[in-house]
Design a protein around this motif. Sequence first.
Motif, PDB file in Angstrom:
ATOM      1  N   PRO A 476       0.831  -1.211   0.000  1.00 56.98           N
ATOM      2  CA  PRO A 476       0.000   0.000   0.000  1.00 56.98           C
ATOM      3  C   PRO A 476       0.859   1.252   0.000  1.00 56.98           C
ATOM      4  O   PRO A 476       1.966   1.274   0.543  1.00 56.98           O
ATOM      5  CB  PRO A 476      -0.802  -0.133   1.298  1.00 56.98           C
ATOM      6  N   LEU A 477       0.346   2.289  -0.632  1.00 53.57           N
ATOM      7  CA  LEU A 477       1.039   3.562  -0.613  1.00 53.57           C
ATOM      8  C   LEU A 477       0.923   4.178   0.772  1.00 53.57           C
ATOM      9  O   LEU A 477      -0.021   3.893   1.515  1.00 53.57           O
ATOM     10  CB  LEU A 477       0.422   4.511  -1.640  1.00 53.57           C
ATOM     11  N   PRO A 478       1.860   5.031   1.130  1.00 54.13           N
ATOM     12  CA  PRO A 478       1.763   5.687   2.448  1.00 54.13           C
ATOM     13  C   PRO A 478       0.507   6.551   2.528  1.00 54.13           C
ATOM     14  O   PRO A 478      -0.036   6.994   1.509  1.00 54.13           O
ATOM     15  CB  PRO A 478       3.036   6.551   2.493  1.00 54.13           C
ATOM     16  N   ASN A 479       0.097   6.783   3.754  1.00 55.71           N
ATOM     17  CA  ASN A 479      -1.044   7.659   4.000  1.00 55.71           C
ATOM     18  C   ASN A 479      -0.739   9.053   3.455  1.00 55.71           C
ATOM     19  O   ASN A 479       0.324   9.622   3.716  1.00 55.71           O
ATOM     20  CB  ASN A 479      -1.311   7.731   5.505  1.00 55.71           C
ATOM     21  N   LEU A 480      -1.704   9.611   2.718  1.00 59.81           N
ATOM     22  CA  LEU A 480      -1.501  10.949   2.146  1.00 59.81           C
ATOM     23  C   LEU A 480      -1.325  12.008   3.227  1.00 59.81           C
ATOM     24  O   LEU A 480      -0.763  13.081   2.968  1.00 59.81           O
ATOM     25  CB  LEU A 480      -2.679  11.315   1.243  1.00 59.81           C
ATOM     26  N   ARG A 481      -1.827  11.715   4.423  1.00 62.61           N
ATOM     27  CA  ARG A 481      -1.723  12.687   5.515  1.00 62.61           C
ATOM     28  C   ARG A 481      -0.541  12.411   6.451  1.00 62.61           C
ATOM     29  O   ARG A 481      -0.437  13.027   7.519  1.00 62.61           O
ATOM     30  CB  ARG A 481      -3.023  12.723   6.317  1.00 62.61           C
ATOM     31  N   ASP A 482       0.314  11.508   6.051  1.00 64.15           N
ATOM     32  CA  ASP A 482       1.525  11.260   6.827  1.00 64.15           C
ATOM     33  C   ASP A 482       2.315  12.576   6.929  1.00 64.15           C
ATOM     34  O   ASP A 482       2.478  13.283   5.941  1.00 64.15           O
ATOM     35  CB  ASP A 482       2.381  10.197   6.113  1.00 64.15           C
ATOM     36  N   HIS A 516       5.646  11.447  -2.626  1.00 64.78           N
ATOM     37  CA  HIS A 516       4.484  10.556  -2.629  1.00 64.78           C
ATOM     38  C   HIS A 516       4.013  10.398  -4.074  1.00 64.78           C
ATOM     39  O   HIS A 516       3.783  11.385  -4.775  1.00 64.78           O
ATOM     40  CB  HIS A 516       3.362  11.116  -1.768  1.00 64.78           C
ATOM     41  N   PRO A 517       3.855   9.161  -4.551  1.00 63.41           N
ATOM     42  CA  PRO A 517       3.470   8.955  -5.959  1.00 63.41           C
ATOM     43  C   PRO A 517       2.180   9.654  -6.356  1.00 63.41           C
ATOM     44  O   PRO A 517       2.051  10.139  -7.489  1.00 63.41           O
ATOM     45  CB  PRO A 517       3.318   7.430  -6.052  1.00 63.41           C
ATOM     46  N   THR A 518       1.219   9.712  -5.425  1.00 56.25           N
ATOM     47  CA  THR A 518      -0.047  10.374  -5.761  1.00 56.25           C
ATOM     48  C   THR A 518       0.144  11.868  -5.919  1.00 56.25           C
ATOM     49  O   THR A 518      -0.378  12.482  -6.861  1.00 56.25           O
ATOM     50  CB  THR A 518      -1.107  10.080  -4.681  1.00 56.25           C
ATOM     51  N   TYR A 519       0.890  12.486  -5.018  1.00 57.97           N
ATOM     52  CA  TYR A 519       1.150  13.919  -5.136  1.00 57.97           C
ATOM     53  C   TYR A 519       1.977  14.216  -6.386  1.00 57.97           C
ATOM     54  O   TYR A 519       1.798  15.242  -7.046  1.00 57.97           O
ATOM     55  CB  TYR A 519       1.864  14.434  -3.891  1.00 57.97           C
ATOM     56  N   ARG A 520       2.918  13.301  -6.701  1.00 54.14           N
ATOM     57  CA  ARG A 520       3.695  13.490  -7.933  1.00 54.14           C
ATOM     58  C   ARG A 520       2.774  13.454  -9.146  1.00 54.14           C
ATOM     59  O   ARG A 520       2.914  14.251 -10.086  1.00 54.14           O
ATOM     60  CB  ARG A 520       4.759  12.404  -8.058  1.00 54.14           C
ATOM     61  N   GLY A 521       1.783  12.542  -9.106  1.00 52.54           N
ATOM     62  CA  GLY A 521       0.832  12.468 -10.209  1.00 52.54           C
ATOM     63  C   GLY A 521       0.001  13.732 -10.336  1.00 52.54           C
ATOM     64  O   GLY A 521      -0.316  14.178 -11.450  1.00 52.54           O
TER      65      GLY A 521
END
Length: 636
Positions: A476-482, A516-521
Amino acid sequence: MAGRIRDEDIAEVREKARIDDVVSSYVTLRNAGSGSMKGLCPFHDEKSPSFHVTPARGYFHCFGCQEGGDVLTFLMKIDGISFAESVERLADKYGVQLRREDGDVPQKPRGPQRSRLVDAHKYAQEYYADALGGPDAVVARQFLDARGFDRDAAATFGVGFSPRGGEDLLGHLKQKGFSEDELVIAGLVGRGRGLYDRFRGRLMWPIRDASGDTIGFGARRIFDDDRIDAKYLNTSETPIYKKSHVLYGIDLARKEIRDSGRAVIVEGYTDVMACHLAGVGSAVATCGTAFGDDHARVLRRFLVDDDRMRGEVIFTFDGDAAGQNAAMKVFRSDQNFSSQTYVAVAPDGMDPCDLRLKSGDDAVRELVDGRVPLYRFVLENIVGRYDLDRADSRVDALREAAALVASVRDKSKVEAFTREVATSIGVDPDDARREVRRALSRPARPTTSSAPQRPGAEQGSGGNQTLGEERPAAPPLPNLRDPRFALERETLKLVLHHPEVVVRSAKDVRPEDFTHPTYRGVWEIIAASGGPESAGTGWAVRLRDSAVDPAVSSALSALSVEPLLAHKEPDTAYVHAHVYRLQELTVLRRIADLKSRLQRTSPTEQATEHQRLFGELVTLEQQRRTLREKAMGPQG
């Protein structure tokens, strides 16, 4: 053949249809500060509001279930309609003339537009209401009068009469320009050997959604020679009418429910009318079906007080076996409510309409005010089935009552309920506690599968996996709020909320600045759109529409509605402290990598490579100092 709707017209719909105005028809929204509003999410069950709407950017996002998007997305999701249908509905409501591009071949339509079906019901309701005053509706007027409803009451609730001719409404609506197919799909006209009015010779109640649109009818038998024996006929399921989602009277009751924090559930249309006329303006009823989970979701949207769902849900039941069974069914589904649930039992089994006729308006209000907790009502019914003079019956009653206590969701109330059980049955409190503990320790029914986590959920998301493919699940990807990604999150919010103030400082930001891959996206989509300098009307919507990864799409909507940590308009210092610090951290990561490589490079055997790496390190250190100075701003 007409083509696709022009982009500029879609943009005008988005601009004119304020998202807070549209969402407020479904969800009670409260001011949450920083230009945001919040309420209970209509897409999943929750006790505290996590559903946010940001009118300035035209976005909604739920931080619980991760649903998000713009005003068109909201309508598509909540009403199950297509993109084109949502555009057409809002264009009709906000007066936007839609144009279509020539030469485009549209998708095959799924049926009439919702606006056409709503309009057909609007004209039908007006027609029925007019017919109630005609000579053929004498019996209908007598029925209303016998139940205490005068002409004003009928007008308030839109009550009407369907003529007995068989094709009267059909002819009227065809003159209004509706096609036969539209009327059949709307459920207003039936098709057999020919076309005929669905409702004939009946007293008609319009059933409206929360926004006030008529979407169906309830029809009461009033003539002895009616060939249909059923006392009530309701509109069949249609594209706009789903009986499990509809509460009669919700259009009139929604404000009172919100203001009073109380919803009263009665059994019939006349009971709703009686309650409202008696001063109980929060009364609603189901339409030909038992109260279920979907009805509870409708109510939950309006039972909001500050940050939590509170208030009371009061069911009116008869005291007979049928009423007790109905109460048990509600109790089993009571997990739908975090509010207190009550039962109001009318004397002599009278419903609110009969009670009003016999004893007046005060008696109806007293019925509701004299409610008893649902738990106590159910407990009394359990205890009442046993002969408490016999020891074995007391044991059986205790076991059943203990199971009832164990099923209560709020475990802080278990002890109080246990003492109440002991008192009601006449057993020692310690015996009642032991039996409750046994009931609590019984294993819950195992579930066959667990629901998959939504892509892009705040807890992080794994990669997609082809159906049927056997391979280990991706981590799983890390928590976005980490906290590790707090700077990345705040910087993206700055870009999305205030692109005009970050244009200069963000020109050198790169995808690798986001770990974070999602933020990079998210940043890659921003960069592909032309960056902050390309922002304009509908920019956030265009960004989300271009997102292929659901996790990125969800993050975009979340970041668009979440306020900045500063809770104020950002100044230059705030922007620099985030944008330049973000770039500095990237340089620090490169410096750490370079130092590691230097340690593995021999200064004698690999002198040239060592010297090159050292020179690169000096350059990076200088770059880091420059970024640090920019991030900290002028000193002294």
